[in-house]
Write an enzyme that holds these catalytic residues in place. Sequence first.
Site, PDB file in Angstrom:
ATOM      1  N   LYS A  19     -30.340 -47.596 -52.300  1.00 35.38           N
ATOM      2  CA  LYS A  19     -31.145 -46.555 -51.674  1.00 35.38           C
ATOM      3  C   LYS A  19     -32.461 -46.340 -52.438  1.00 35.38           C
ATOM      4  O   LYS A  19     -32.621 -46.847 -53.555  1.00 35.38           O
ATOM      5  CB  LYS A  19     -30.335 -45.256 -51.630  1.00 35.38           C
ATOM      6  CG  LYS A  19     -29.089 -45.367 -50.760  1.00 35.38           C
ATOM      7  CD  LYS A  19     -28.315 -44.057 -50.800  1.00 35.38           C
ATOM      8  CE  LYS A  19     -27.065 -44.110 -49.955  1.00 35.38           C
ATOM      9  NZ  LYS A  19     -26.343 -42.816 -49.987  1.00 35.38           N
ATOM     10  N   TYR A  59     -27.243 -44.064 -39.183  1.00 35.68           N
ATOM     11  CA  TYR A  59     -26.570 -42.787 -39.442  1.00 35.68           C
ATOM     12  C   TYR A  59     -26.245 -42.017 -38.164  1.00 35.68           C
ATOM     13  O   TYR A  59     -26.087 -40.793 -38.205  1.00 35.68           O
ATOM     14  CB  TYR A  59     -27.432 -41.919 -40.374  1.00 35.68           C
ATOM     15  CG  TYR A  59     -27.526 -42.466 -41.777  1.00 35.68           C
ATOM     16  CD1 TYR A  59     -26.408 -42.499 -42.605  1.00 35.68           C
ATOM     17  CD2 TYR A  59     -28.732 -42.948 -42.278  1.00 35.68           C
ATOM     18  CE1 TYR A  59     -26.487 -43.001 -43.896  1.00 35.68           C
ATOM     19  CE2 TYR A  59     -28.819 -43.442 -43.571  1.00 35.68           C
ATOM     20  CZ  TYR A  59     -27.694 -43.468 -44.379  1.00 35.68           C
ATOM     21  OH  TYR A  59     -27.768 -43.962 -45.655  1.00 35.68           O
ATOM     22  N   PHE A  67     -27.274 -32.105 -42.850  1.00 40.85           N
ATOM     23  CA  PHE A  67     -27.906 -33.024 -43.802  1.00 40.85           C
ATOM     24  C   PHE A  67     -28.588 -34.217 -43.128  1.00 40.85           C
ATOM     25  O   PHE A  67     -29.218 -35.026 -43.810  1.00 40.85           O
ATOM     26  CB  PHE A  67     -26.877 -33.532 -44.826  1.00 40.85           C
ATOM     27  CG  PHE A  67     -25.735 -34.304 -44.230  1.00 40.85           C
ATOM     28  CD1 PHE A  67     -25.843 -35.663 -43.978  1.00 40.85           C
ATOM     29  CD2 PHE A  67     -24.541 -33.664 -43.925  1.00 40.85           C
ATOM     30  CE1 PHE A  67     -24.789 -36.381 -43.423  1.00 40.85           C
ATOM     31  CE2 PHE A  67     -23.480 -34.367 -43.380  1.00 40.85           C
ATOM     32  CZ  PHE A  67     -23.605 -35.729 -43.118  1.00 40.85           C
ATOM     33  N   ARG A  95     -16.667 -50.433 -52.415  1.00 38.05           N
ATOM     34  CA  ARG A  95     -16.580 -48.971 -52.427  1.00 38.05           C
ATOM     35  C   ARG A  95     -15.945 -48.474 -53.726  1.00 38.05           C
ATOM     36  O   ARG A  95     -16.347 -47.451 -54.269  1.00 38.05           O
ATOM     37  CB  ARG A  95     -15.866 -48.474 -51.179  1.00 38.05           C
ATOM     38  CG  ARG A  95     -16.757 -48.677 -49.927  1.00 38.05           C
ATOM     39  CD  ARG A  95     -16.121 -48.233 -48.657  1.00 38.05           C
ATOM     40  NE  ARG A  95     -15.945 -46.799 -48.583  1.00 38.05           N
ATOM     41  CZ  ARG A  95     -16.897 -45.928 -48.254  1.00 38.05           C
ATOM     42  NH1 ARG A  95     -18.119 -46.347 -47.980  1.00 38.05           N
ATOM     43  NH2 ARG A  95     -16.629 -44.641 -48.196  1.00 38.05           N
ATOM     44  N   THR A 101     -18.722 -40.573 -53.844  1.00 39.23           N
ATOM     45  CA  THR A 101     -20.014 -40.227 -53.255  1.00 39.23           C
ATOM     46  C   THR A 101     -20.805 -39.277 -54.146  1.00 39.23           C
ATOM     47  O   THR A 101     -22.012 -39.416 -54.300  1.00 39.23           O
ATOM     48  CB  THR A 101     -19.801 -39.590 -51.860  1.00 39.23           C
ATOM     49  OG1 THR A 101     -19.083 -40.527 -51.047  1.00 39.23           O
ATOM     50  CG2 THR A 101     -21.108 -39.271 -51.188  1.00 39.23           C
ATOM     51  N   ARG A 112     -22.124 -45.366 -59.386  1.00 41.48           N
ATOM     52  CA  ARG A 112     -22.572 -43.973 -59.325  1.00 41.48           C
ATOM     53  C   ARG A 112     -22.193 -43.198 -60.578  1.00 41.48           C
ATOM     54  O   ARG A 112     -22.943 -42.321 -61.023  1.00 41.48           O
ATOM     55  CB  ARG A 112     -21.998 -43.306 -58.084  1.00 41.48           C
ATOM     56  CG  ARG A 112     -22.586 -43.864 -56.793  1.00 41.48           C
ATOM     57  CD  ARG A 112     -21.863 -43.318 -55.587  1.00 41.48           C
ATOM     58  NE  ARG A 112     -22.437 -43.800 -54.343  1.00 41.48           N
ATOM     59  CZ  ARG A 112     -21.724 -44.012 -53.243  1.00 41.48           C
ATOM     60  NH1 ARG A 112     -20.412 -43.781 -53.240  1.00 41.48           N
ATOM     61  NH2 ARG A 112     -22.307 -44.440 -52.142  1.00 41.48           N
ATOM     62  N   ASN A 126     -27.422 -40.963 -54.284  1.00 45.48           N
ATOM     63  CA  ASN A 126     -26.336 -41.570 -55.054  1.00 45.48           C
ATOM     64  C   ASN A 126     -26.430 -43.090 -55.169  1.00 45.48           C
ATOM     65  O   ASN A 126     -25.438 -43.780 -55.261  1.00 45.48           O
ATOM     66  CB  ASN A 126     -24.987 -41.137 -54.494  1.00 45.48           C
ATOM     67  CG  ASN A 126     -24.792 -41.514 -53.049  1.00 45.48           C
ATOM     68  OD1 ASN A 126     -25.592 -42.246 -52.467  1.00 45.48           O
ATOM     69  ND2 ASN A 126     -23.728 -41.014 -52.445  1.00 45.48           N
ATOM     70  N   HIS A 129     -25.169 -47.463 -50.836  1.00 44.78           N
ATOM     71  CA  HIS A 129     -24.332 -47.297 -49.646  1.00 44.78           C
ATOM     72  C   HIS A 129     -23.518 -48.575 -49.508  1.00 44.78           C
ATOM     73  O   HIS A 129     -24.023 -49.671 -49.754  1.00 44.78           O
ATOM     74  CB  HIS A 129     -25.190 -47.117 -48.389  1.00 44.78           C
ATOM     75  CG  HIS A 129     -24.425 -47.372 -47.127  1.00 44.78           C
ATOM     76  ND1 HIS A 129     -23.638 -46.407 -46.544  1.00 44.78           N
ATOM     77  CD2 HIS A 129     -24.285 -48.494 -46.369  1.00 44.78           C
ATOM     78  CE1 HIS A 129     -23.059 -46.929 -45.459  1.00 44.78           C
ATOM     79  NE2 HIS A 129     -23.439 -48.181 -45.341  1.00 44.78           N
ATOM     80  N   GLU A 140     -23.469 -52.163 -38.944  1.00 40.82           N
ATOM     81  CA  GLU A 140     -24.560 -51.957 -39.887  1.00 40.82           C
ATOM     82  C   GLU A 140     -25.313 -53.250 -40.202  1.00 40.82           C
ATOM     83  O   GLU A 140     -26.547 -53.247 -40.287  1.00 40.82           O
ATOM     84  CB  GLU A 140     -24.010 -51.349 -41.189  1.00 40.82           C
ATOM     85  CG  GLU A 140     -23.499 -49.939 -41.004  1.00 40.82           C
ATOM     86  CD  GLU A 140     -22.756 -49.384 -42.207  1.00 40.82           C
ATOM     87  OE1 GLU A 140     -22.378 -48.202 -42.133  1.00 40.82           O
ATOM     88  OE2 GLU A 140     -22.559 -50.120 -43.208  1.00 40.82           O
TER      89      GLU A 140
END
Length: 151
Positions: A19, A59, A67, A95, A101, A112, A126, A129, A140
Amino acid sequence: MSESTANTSSVERSLVLVKPDGFRRGLTGEVLRRIEAKGYTIAALAVLTPDRERLAKHYAEHEGKPFYEPLLDFMSGGRVTAAVIEGERCIEGFRALAGATDPTAALPGTIRGDLGRDWGEKVQQNIVHGSDSPESAAREIAIWFPDGALN
């Protein structure tokens, strides 16, 4: 052949995004290093500043949530690295590698947990993704790599 001896390979593809916060901090190389160190293959890679149209598709399930707009603002506010990774159970594996998260709660040793923190912003920044299911990954990947270069 019985079910117990059938091929149960679960080689998958997943979308990974570094990100804007991770890109801005120069963490793309570290994220990619951890992916490769885990044994996954990078099948596609792109650096871009996403527009709101692409982000709205990505999204879509969050549209209408409080948000949503701050998330689109954050994600369109800088460059990202988009990667397609491949490997046995790579969706679940990435993940786990990414961590929780909330970077404050993410365990040490995760991306993270080691590299993220709460910046007190409207939306959680964070670093990464990762797709959460094979269905999400397919959807995606098509959004971020629409030219069909992946076979």
